[in-house]
Design a protein around this motif. Structure first.
Motif, PDB file in Angstrom:
ATOM      1  N   HIS A   1     -18.641  30.670  71.466  1.00 45.95           N
ATOM      2  CA  HIS A   1     -18.078  29.529  70.725  1.00 45.95           C
ATOM      3  C   HIS A   1     -16.902  28.988  71.534  1.00 45.95           C
ATOM      4  O   HIS A   1     -15.760  29.405  71.337  1.00 45.95           O
ATOM      5  N   ALA A   2     -17.193  28.067  72.438  1.00 47.07           N
ATOM      6  CA  ALA A   2     -16.184  27.609  73.392  1.00 47.07           C
ATOM      7  C   ALA A   2     -14.958  27.029  72.701  1.00 47.07           C
ATOM      8  O   ALA A   2     -13.827  27.276  73.119  1.00 47.07           O
ATOM      9  N   TRP A   3     -15.162  26.266  71.631  1.00 47.24           N
ATOM     10  CA  TRP A   3     -14.012  25.643  70.970  1.00 47.24           C
ATOM     11  C   TRP A   3     -13.082  26.690  70.392  1.00 47.24           C
ATOM     12  O   TRP A   3     -11.856  26.507  70.378  1.00 47.24           O
ATOM     13  N   LEU A   4     -13.641  27.828  69.936  1.00 48.61           N
ATOM     14  CA  LEU A   4     -12.794  28.911  69.429  1.00 48.61           C
ATOM     15  C   LEU A   4     -12.035  29.581  70.570  1.00 48.61           C
ATOM     16  O   LEU A   4     -10.909  30.045  70.385  1.00 48.61           O
ATOM     17  N   ALA A   5     -12.649  29.615  71.736  1.00 48.01           N
ATOM     18  CA  ALA A   5     -11.971  30.191  72.895  1.00 48.01           C
ATOM     19  C   ALA A   5     -10.748  29.359  73.258  1.00 48.01           C
ATOM     20  O   ALA A   5      -9.660  29.895  73.509  1.00 48.01           O
ATOM     21  N   TYR A   6     -10.910  28.033  73.270  1.00 46.28           N
ATOM     22  CA  TYR A   6      -9.778  27.159  73.590  1.00 46.28           C
ATOM     23  C   TYR A   6      -8.701  27.247  72.509  1.00 46.28           C
ATOM     24  O   TYR A   6      -7.502  27.240  72.816  1.00 46.28           O
ATOM     25  N   LEU A   7      -9.132  27.354  71.255  1.00 47.71           N
ATOM     26  CA  LEU A   7      -8.165  27.507  70.162  1.00 47.71           C
ATOM     27  C   LEU A   7      -7.417  28.835  70.292  1.00 47.71           C
ATOM     28  O   LEU A   7      -6.197  28.900  70.073  1.00 47.71           O
ATOM     29  N   THR A   8      -8.136  29.892  70.654  1.00 50.90           N
ATOM     30  CA  THR A   8      -7.500  31.201  70.838  1.00 50.90           C
ATOM     31  C   THR A   8      -6.484  31.162  71.970  1.00 50.90           C
ATOM     32  O   THR A   8      -5.387  31.724  71.858  1.00 50.90           O
ATOM     33  N   LEU A   9      -6.832  30.483  73.056  1.00 51.22           N
ATOM     34  CA  LEU A   9      -5.892  30.331  74.176  1.00 51.22           C
ATOM     35  C   LEU A   9      -4.643  29.578  73.734  1.00 51.22           C
ATOM     36  O   LEU A   9      -3.519  29.966  74.071  1.00 51.22           O
ATOM     37  N   PHE A  10      -4.844  28.510  72.984  1.00 51.53           N
ATOM     38  CA  PHE A  10      -3.721  27.715  72.485  1.00 51.53           C
ATOM     39  C   PHE A  10      -2.806  28.556  71.607  1.00 51.53           C
ATOM     40  O   PHE A  10      -1.577  28.567  71.778  1.00 51.53           O
ATOM     41  N   LEU A  11      -3.393  29.295  70.645  1.00 49.29           N
ATOM     42  CA  LEU A  11      -2.599  30.104  69.727  1.00 49.29           C
ATOM     43  C   LEU A  11      -1.921  31.267  70.440  1.00 49.29           C
ATOM     44  O   LEU A  11      -0.789  31.628  70.105  1.00 49.29           O
ATOM     45  N   ALA A  12      -2.596  31.853  71.416  1.00 44.66           N
ATOM     46  CA  ALA A  12      -1.992  32.964  72.165  1.00 44.66           C
ATOM     47  C   ALA A  12      -0.743  32.495  72.893  1.00 44.66           C
ATOM     48  O   ALA A  12       0.293  33.178  72.879  1.00 44.66           O
ATOM     49  N   ALA A  13      -0.825  31.336  73.535  1.00 42.52           N
ATOM     50  CA  ALA A  13       0.337  30.802  74.249  1.00 42.52           C
ATOM     51  C   ALA A  13       1.428  30.386  73.288  1.00 42.52           C
ATOM     52  O   ALA A  13       2.623  30.568  73.564  1.00 42.52           O
ATOM     53  N   LEU A  14       1.045  29.827  72.147  1.00 43.42           N
ATOM     54  CA  LEU A  14       2.038  29.395  71.159  1.00 43.42           C
ATOM     55  C   LEU A  14       2.771  30.591  70.556  1.00 43.42           C
ATOM     56  O   LEU A  14       4.007  30.614  70.507  1.00 43.42           O
ATOM     57  N   LEU A  15       2.020  31.590  70.095  1.00 42.67           N
ATOM     58  CA  LEU A  15       2.638  32.736  69.428  1.00 42.67           C
ATOM     59  C   LEU A  15       3.487  33.559  70.388  1.00 42.67           C
ATOM     60  O   LEU A  15       4.457  34.197  69.977  1.00 42.67           O
ATOM     61  N   GLU A  16       3.119  33.539  71.663  1.00 47.44           N
ATOM     62  CA  GLU A  16       3.899  34.282  72.649  1.00 47.44           C
ATOM     63  C   GLU A  16       5.302  33.707  72.794  1.00 47.44           C
ATOM     64  O   GLU A  16       6.214  34.389  73.254  1.00 47.44           O
ATOM     65  N   ALA A  17       5.494  32.441  72.394  1.00 45.65           N
ATOM     66  CA  ALA A  17       6.796  31.791  72.512  1.00 45.65           C
ATOM     67  C   ALA A  17       7.625  31.920  71.237  1.00 45.65           C
ATOM     68  O   ALA A  17       8.778  31.480  71.213  1.00 45.65           O
ATOM     69  N   VAL A  18       7.060  32.518  70.190  1.00 42.92           N
ATOM     70  CA  VAL A  18       7.779  32.667  68.919  1.00 42.92           C
ATOM     71  C   VAL A  18       8.726  33.853  69.010  1.00 42.92           C
ATOM     72  O   VAL A  18       8.300  34.957  69.388  1.00 42.92           O
ATOM     73  N   PRO A  19      10.004  33.666  68.688  1.00 44.28           N
ATOM     74  CA  PRO A  19      10.950  34.785  68.751  1.00 44.28           C
ATOM     75  C   PRO A  19      10.461  35.991  67.956  1.00 44.28           C
ATOM     76  O   PRO A  19       9.912  35.843  66.860  1.00 44.28           O
ATOM     77  N   VAL A  20      10.671  37.164  68.485  1.00 46.19           N
ATOM     78  CA  VAL A  20      10.259  38.449  67.910  1.00 46.19           C
ATOM     79  C   VAL A  20       8.742  38.609  67.985  1.00 46.19           C
ATOM     80  O   VAL A  20       8.239  39.543  68.605  1.00 46.19           O
ATOM     81  N   LEU A  21       7.991  37.711  67.347  1.00 46.43           N
ATOM     82  CA  LEU A  21       6.534  37.817  67.352  1.00 46.43           C
ATOM     83  C   LEU A  21       5.992  37.764  68.777  1.00 46.43           C
ATOM     84  O   LEU A  21       5.052  38.488  69.127  1.00 46.43           O
ATOM     85  N   GLY A  22       6.599  36.936  69.616  1.00 45.19           N
ATOM     86  CA  GLY A  22       6.146  36.806  70.984  1.00 45.19           C
ATOM     87  C   GLY A  22       6.333  38.052  71.818  1.00 45.19           C
ATOM     88  O   GLY A  22       5.683  38.207  72.866  1.00 45.19           O
TER      89      GLY A  22
END
Length: 219
Positions: A15-36
């Motif tokens: 499911h390519a679109w889910l892969a791109y969404l997962t990449l987006f969320l992984a990069a986003l969450l990695e920048a969240v204080p503590v959670l990242g």
């Protein structure tokens, strides 16, 4: 970690679109204080980039998803710090991580404005640098002037190693290989090196510590 990544890769590869969404969320969450500092964003990005040589994912879209997630994550953290100023560093949940907050502040004392650039490549304080930049009064224009180039260098640095490794494996083992991957890697590698060298030269010519406004005392 492998037991978590294997089913994730198997699922998103179909499911390519889910892969791109997962990449987006992984990069986003990695920048969240503590959670990242606990989310394995870089590991997920590196693992999913391995799907590029086989053609399941497109390299430009992988880079775009990772870069957009990082921009949104860093920008959100910066604006939270910018609005609440130094108060945010003494509030929950950051107050529970005094060592990482102190390391982020010390990072600014050493590198000034360019802590935003260098911090993007230094886990786990990567998740604390944007909010600290806002809390210490860095102007938004200055933050984005350094943060955007940092992300443009960070995304290829995280994606291309996985692509190159699996691409070499495909070639060695005679597995199916996307014909345009090599061309894209060559172009992006040249651009990435040029960006890093240019920014490094600029950094040397600037005086460290001149770009951050003095920290405000706690209220």
């Amino acid at each position: 970690m492998t037991s978590f990544l294997d089913p994730l890769i198997s699922f998103v590869s179909a499911h390519a679109w889910l892969a791109y969404l997962t990449l987006f969320l992984a990069a986003l969450l990695e920048a969240v204080p503590v959670l990242g500092s606990v989310v394995p964003g870089s590991t997920i990005i590196l693992a999913l980039s391995a799907l590029v040589p086989g053609g399941e994912l497109k390299l430009p879209f992988v880079l775009l998803a990772a870069a957009l997630g990082a921009v949104l994550g860093d920008g959100s953290a910066f604006w939270i710090g910018h609005r609440r100023q130094r108060e945010i560093l003494n509030s929950w949940p950051l107050i529970n991580y005094p060592r990482l907050v102190a390391e982020s502040e010390n990072f600014f004392r050493r590198f000034g404005t360019w802590a935003v650039f260098f911090g993007r490549f230094v886990p786990p304080i990567r998740a604390f640098v944007p909010v600290t930049a806002g809390a210490l009064g860095m102007p938004p224009a200055r933050f984005y002037a350094v943060n955007i180039p940092a992300i443009l260098a960070w995304a290829p640095a995280h994606v291309l190693p996985g692509v190159l490794a699996v691409s070499a494996l495909h070639k060695y083992a005679g597995l199916p290989h996307h014909e345009h991957v090599g061309k894209h890697i060559w172009i992006l590698s040249v651009v990435g090196v040029a960006i890093v060298l240019g920014l490094t030269f600029w950094t040397i010519r600037r005086r460290y510590g001149s770009g951050i406004a003095p920290a405000r005392p706690p209220a």
